[in-house]
Design a protein around this motif. Structure first.
Motif, short mmCIF file in Angstrom:
data_model
loop_
_atom_site.label_atom_id
_atom_site.label_comp_id
_atom_site.label_asym_id
_atom_site.label_seq_id
_atom_site.Cartn_x
_atom_site.Cartn_y
_atom_site.Cartn_z
N ASP A 78 0.83 -1.21 0.00
CA ASP A 78 0.00 0.00 0.00
C ASP A 78 0.86 1.26 0.00
OD1 ASP A 78 -2.24 -1.57 -0.02
OD2 ASP A 78 -2.84 -1.15 2.06
N GLY A 79 1.95 1.23 0.75
CA GLY A 79 2.84 2.39 0.80
C GLY A 79 3.47 2.67 -0.55
N LYS A 80 3.91 1.62 -1.25
CA LYS A 80 4.49 1.81 -2.57
C LYS A 80 3.46 2.34 -3.56
CE LYS A 80 7.73 -0.52 -4.55
NZ LYS A 80 8.53 -1.58 -5.18
N ALA A 81 2.22 1.94 -3.37
CA ALA A 81 1.15 2.37 -4.27
C ALA A 81 0.57 3.73 -3.88
CB ALA A 81 0.03 1.33 -4.27
N GLY A 82 0.97 4.25 -2.74
CA GLY A 82 0.44 5.53 -2.29
C GLY A 82 -0.95 5.42 -1.69
N ALA A 83 -1.28 4.24 -1.20
CA ALA A 83 -2.61 4.01 -0.62
C ALA A 83 -2.48 3.84 0.90
CB ALA A 83 -3.23 2.76 -1.23
N HIS A 84 -3.61 3.83 1.57
CA HIS A 84 -3.63 3.66 3.02
C HIS A 84 -4.99 3.13 3.42
CE1 HIS A 84 -3.92 5.28 7.24
NE2 HIS A 84 -2.78 4.63 7.27
N GLY B 139 -2.00 -3.48 13.53
CA GLY B 139 -1.97 -2.12 13.01
C GLY B 139 -0.58 -1.51 12.99
N ALA B 140 0.21 -1.75 14.02
CA ALA B 140 1.56 -1.19 14.07
C ALA B 140 2.43 -1.78 12.96
CB ALA B 140 2.19 -1.46 15.43
N ASP B 141 2.28 -3.07 12.71
CA ASP B 141 3.06 -3.72 11.64
C ASP B 141 2.65 -3.18 10.27
OD1 ASP B 141 4.46 -5.58 13.39
OD2 ASP B 141 2.49 -6.51 13.65
N TYR B 142 1.36 -2.96 10.10
CA TYR B 142 0.87 -2.39 8.85
C TYR B 142 1.43 -0.99 8.63
CZ TYR B 142 -2.38 -0.50 5.40
OH TYR B 142 -2.92 0.11 4.29
N LEU B 143 1.45 -0.18 9.67
CA LEU B 143 1.95 1.19 9.55
C LEU B 143 3.45 1.22 9.24
CD1 LEU B 143 -0.08 2.92 12.39
CD2 LEU B 143 -0.39 3.17 9.92
N VAL B 144 4.21 0.32 9.84
CA VAL B 144 5.64 0.25 9.53
C VAL B 144 5.82 -0.16 8.07
CG1 VAL B 144 7.78 -1.02 10.01
CG2 VAL B 144 6.38 -0.19 11.90
N GLY B 145 5.00 -1.08 7.61
CA GLY B 145 5.05 -1.48 6.20
C GLY B 145 4.72 -0.32 5.28
N ILE B 146 3.76 0.51 5.66
CA ILE B 146 3.41 1.70 4.87
C ILE B 146 4.63 2.61 4.72
CG2 ILE B 146 2.14 3.89 4.96
CD1 ILE B 146 0.00 2.21 4.43
N VAL B 147 5.28 2.89 5.82
CA VAL B 147 6.44 3.79 5.78
C VAL B 147 7.55 3.18 4.93
CG1 VAL B 147 8.25 4.86 7.17
CG2 VAL B 147 5.88 4.90 7.96
N ASP B 148 7.83 1.90 5.12
CA ASP B 148 8.87 1.25 4.33
C ASP B 148 8.52 1.26 2.84
OD1 ASP B 148 10.44 0.78 6.53
OD2 ASP B 148 9.94 -1.35 6.69
N GLY B 149 7.26 1.06 2.52
CA GLY B 149 6.81 1.10 1.13
C GLY B 149 6.97 2.49 0.53
N PHE C 106 10.04 6.18 -2.96
CA PHE C 106 10.88 7.37 -3.08
C PHE C 106 12.24 7.01 -3.66
CE2 PHE C 106 14.25 10.00 -1.26
CZ PHE C 106 13.91 11.24 -1.81
N GLU C 107 12.85 5.94 -3.16
CA GLU C 107 14.16 5.51 -3.65
C GLU C 107 14.10 5.18 -5.15
OE1 GLU C 107 15.11 2.28 -1.05
OE2 GLU C 107 16.10 3.60 0.40
N GLU C 108 13.05 4.48 -5.57
CA GLU C 108 12.90 4.14 -6.98
C GLU C 108 12.77 5.41 -7.83
OE1 GLU C 108 9.65 1.41 -7.38
OE2 GLU C 108 10.69 -0.16 -6.26
N ALA C 109 11.97 6.35 -7.37
CA ALA C 109 11.79 7.60 -8.11
C ALA C 109 13.09 8.40 -8.16
CB ALA C 109 10.67 8.43 -7.48
N LEU C 110 13.83 8.39 -7.06
CA LEU C 110 15.10 9.11 -7.02
C LEU C 110 16.12 8.51 -7.98
CD1 LEU C 110 16.82 11.32 -5.71
CD2 LEU C 110 17.42 9.66 -3.92
N VAL C 111 16.24 7.20 -7.99
CA VAL C 111 17.17 6.53 -8.90
C VAL C 111 16.77 6.80 -10.35
CG1 VAL C 111 17.95 4.26 -9.71
CG2 VAL C 111 17.91 4.77 -7.27
N ALA C 112 15.49 6.75 -10.64
CA ALA C 112 15.03 7.03 -12.01
C ALA C 112 15.36 8.47 -12.41
CB ALA C 112 13.53 6.78 -12.12
#
Length: 67
Positions: free
Chosen positions: A14-20, A31-41, A46-52
């Motif tokens: 969801d984080g990579k897709a920009g969803a929540h 919920g805490a695990d989901y939120l950490v996953g959102i941030v990591d995504g 961001f890293e992919e966009a920066l490299v591109a």
């Protein structure tokens, strides 16, 4: 543990897709695990966009004379 990993994976996707998903975020068990996953995504996206962007900038620069 499996539920936590599934929640993290869903959050990462969801984080990579920009969803929540608010319902997943407030789940008392995962919920805490989901939120950490959102941030990591979001960081991964961001890293992919920066490299591109750097690759595009370098490609433009290499088209010049003498480079």
């Amino acid at each position: 543990m499996d539920d936590a990993l599934v929640a993290y994976g869903a959050g990462h996707a969801d984080g990579k897709a920009g969803a929540h998903d608010g319902a997943k975020a407030v789940d008392p068990a995962t919920g805490a695990d989901y939120l950490v996953g959102i941030v990591d995504g979001q960081v991964a996206a961001f890293e992919e966009a920066l490299v591109a962007a750097v690759r595009r900038a370098l490609d433009r620069k290499s088209d010049g004379p003498g480079v």
